[in-house]
Design an enzyme around this catalytic site. Structure first.
Site, PDB file in Angstrom:
ATOM      1  N   TYR A   1       4.561  10.355 -14.288  1.00  7.08           N
ATOM      2  CA  TYR A   1       3.562  10.169 -13.236  1.00  7.08           C
ATOM      3  C   TYR A   1       3.262   8.684 -13.126  1.00  7.08           C
ATOM      4  O   TYR A   1       3.045   8.008 -14.127  1.00  7.08           O
ATOM      5  CB  TYR A   1       2.265  10.927 -13.584  1.00  7.08           C
ATOM      6  CG  TYR A   1       1.164  10.620 -12.593  1.00  7.08           C
ATOM      7  CD1 TYR A   1       0.950  11.442 -11.491  1.00  7.08           C
ATOM      8  CD2 TYR A   1       0.376   9.467 -12.720  1.00  7.08           C
ATOM      9  CE1 TYR A   1      -0.025  11.134 -10.555  1.00  7.08           C
ATOM     10  CE2 TYR A   1      -0.593   9.151 -11.779  1.00  7.08           C
ATOM     11  CZ  TYR A   1      -0.784   9.992 -10.705  1.00  7.08           C
ATOM     12  OH  TYR A   1      -1.747   9.683  -9.778  1.00  7.08           O
TER      13      TYR A   1
ATOM     14  N   GLU B   1       0.945   7.320  -4.901  1.00 14.13           N
ATOM     15  CA  GLU B   1       1.310   8.079  -6.099  1.00 14.13           C
ATOM     16  C   GLU B   1       2.767   8.539  -6.044  1.00 14.13           C
ATOM     17  O   GLU B   1       3.227   9.017  -5.018  1.00 14.13           O
ATOM     18  CB  GLU B   1       0.371   9.293  -6.145  1.00 14.13           C
ATOM     19  CG  GLU B   1       0.552  10.230  -7.280  1.00 14.13           C
ATOM     20  CD  GLU B   1      -0.417  11.408  -7.178  1.00 14.13           C
ATOM     21  OE1 GLU B   1      -1.569  11.275  -7.632  1.00 14.13           O
ATOM     22  OE2 GLU B   1      -0.025  12.454  -6.638  1.00 14.13           O
TER      23      GLU B   1
END
Ligand code: GDP
Ligand code: MN
Length: 381
Positions: free
Chosen positions: A101, A189
């Site tokens: 992530y 993101e």
């Protein structure tokens, strides 16, 4: 404003972040053609503005162009969290070894952007934060200096990435930060950023949320808005410059001023009611705006009563009252309304409304009680 995955990835690519080859398809046969171009194996990915598409069955792996067509037919017929899937992204399938992530957002308390990374990629970061908070690493970035090389390396070493990937990871992290900054985003993101079987880093998924207040600086990005994905009420509200957020209660609220709107909702809740929405009509009380706001509130089937809480400051209450009356022409009136009007010339304002058979309340508490009572009467009807 949220961008689709395919739009986010295009912005990433412009900042040097590696993304899979692929294109968007509106039909299953287009998906087949794209899969052919990609050499057969492809992922079919629903383009809807919600997370968790994988879990919902909106991300499917096809082994051949025929299968790509078949799976695209299925995915294009789906709804994910109520949203119909109108487009799919057909991407070259990646051989995934590790999912990471990587995201940037604003840390409001620290007043600077923060870059967040975790080796627990693929799943939602909120879930990682709950279950494995120690597996999340952060660096705070000075917006004037940008992400420094050593900061990116700190992230890489904390995540124990293989040394040969450090410089490529640093390049991607800095590209992501630039994407965030250049677009005036509130979130950028990559989840997951993967290490492939052949040891390459690749952004498999992308999510960007733009700051609506900065959109005027980015006409090109503003044009990316997918109006199909918005609720009709939100579209209307934006057109009239109203801030509107739909909620689940039954008492419609129309208030001038965001702070007063929140206070109004608090009072309704503290007296046992449930607000149906947040709505700030802004300063003044242009009849046109008030009318649009009423239409939006009335379009919500759950609404059983409406509370108008107006503070007449620079705009005088008698003007506001006339604005409300004008607005009510042509608006259906079956839903009971309670109006609280205070401020400059409030006596005159109330008289105008009383003459038109509209009850006013002297205090916010009283108004909220009346609106709640009216909603309960409506509920048993
Ligand atoms: P989300 O569920 O909406 O976040 O959609 P993602 O694009 O993140 O996809 C969900 C998951 O599907 C990823 O975490 C991967 O595990 C998997 N996935 C997506 N694309 C590929 C691919 O090209 N190859 C493989 N093997 N898995 C993929
Ligand atoms: Mn994802």
């Amino acid at each position: 404003m949220k961008l689709h995955e395919y739009q986010s990835k295009q912005l990433f690519a412009q900042h040097g972040i590696p993304i899979p080859r692929g294109r968007v398809a509106m039909t299953a046969s287009e998906a087949r053609t794209i899969a052919e171009e990609l050499g057969g194996r492809a992922v079919i990915k629903a383009q809807v503005l919600v997370g968790g598409r994988g879990k919902a069955g909106g991300i499917r792996l096809a082994g051949s162009p025929e299968e790509a067509e078949e799976l695209a037919t299925q995915v294009l017929g789906m709804r994910i969290k109520e949203l119909p899937v109108r487009k799919v992204l057909v991407d070259e399938a990646a051989e995934v070894q590790t999912e990471i992530y990587l995201g940037v957002t604003n840390d409001r308390a620290a007043r600077v952007p923060v870059m967040i990374a975790s080796v627990q990629g693929g799943i939602e970061i909120e879930e990682v934060a709950r279950k494995d908070p120690e597996r999340i690493v952060r660096v705070w970035v000075d917006p004037f200096l940008g992400l420094r090389e050593y900061q990116a390396r700190n992230l890489a070493t904390s995540m124990e990435l293989p040394r040969q990937l450090w410089s490529e990871f640093a390049r991607i992290a800095s590209g992501l930060f630039k994407t965030f900054l250049d677009a005036d985003a509130t979130l950028a993101e990559i989840n997951p950023l993967v290490i492939t079987r052949t040891g390459q880093l690749l952004a498999l998924d992308g999510k960007i949320v733009l700051d609506d207040n900065a959109l005027y600086r980015h006409p090109g990005l503003a044009d990316l808005r997918d109006v199909d994905e918005e609720a009709a009420s939100e579209r209307e509200a934006r057109k009239y410059g109203l801030s509107y957020v739909k909620l689940n209660g039954d008492i419609g609220c129309m208030v001038n001023g965001a702070g007063l709107a929140m206070a109004t909702m608090d009072v309704i809740k503290s007296l046992g009611g449930e607000p149906a929405n947040f709505l700030d009509v802004g300063g003044g009380a242009a009849a046109e705006k008030v009318a649009a706001a009423l239409q939006i509130i009335l379009a919500d089937e759950n609404v059983r009563s409406i509370l108008l809480n107006i503070f007449g400051g620079i705009t005088r209450c008698d003007e506001v009252a006339r604005g409300i009356l004008m607005a009510l022409q042509g608006v259906r009136r079956e839903v009971p309304m309670v109006i609280r009007l205070v401020g400059t010339n409030e006596e005159e304002g109330r008289k105008i409304l009383a003459d038109a058979d509209l009850p006013t309340a002297a205090s916010l508490n009283e108004a909220a009680r009346l609106a709640i009572a009216a909603s309960q009467v409506e509920a048993v009807r």
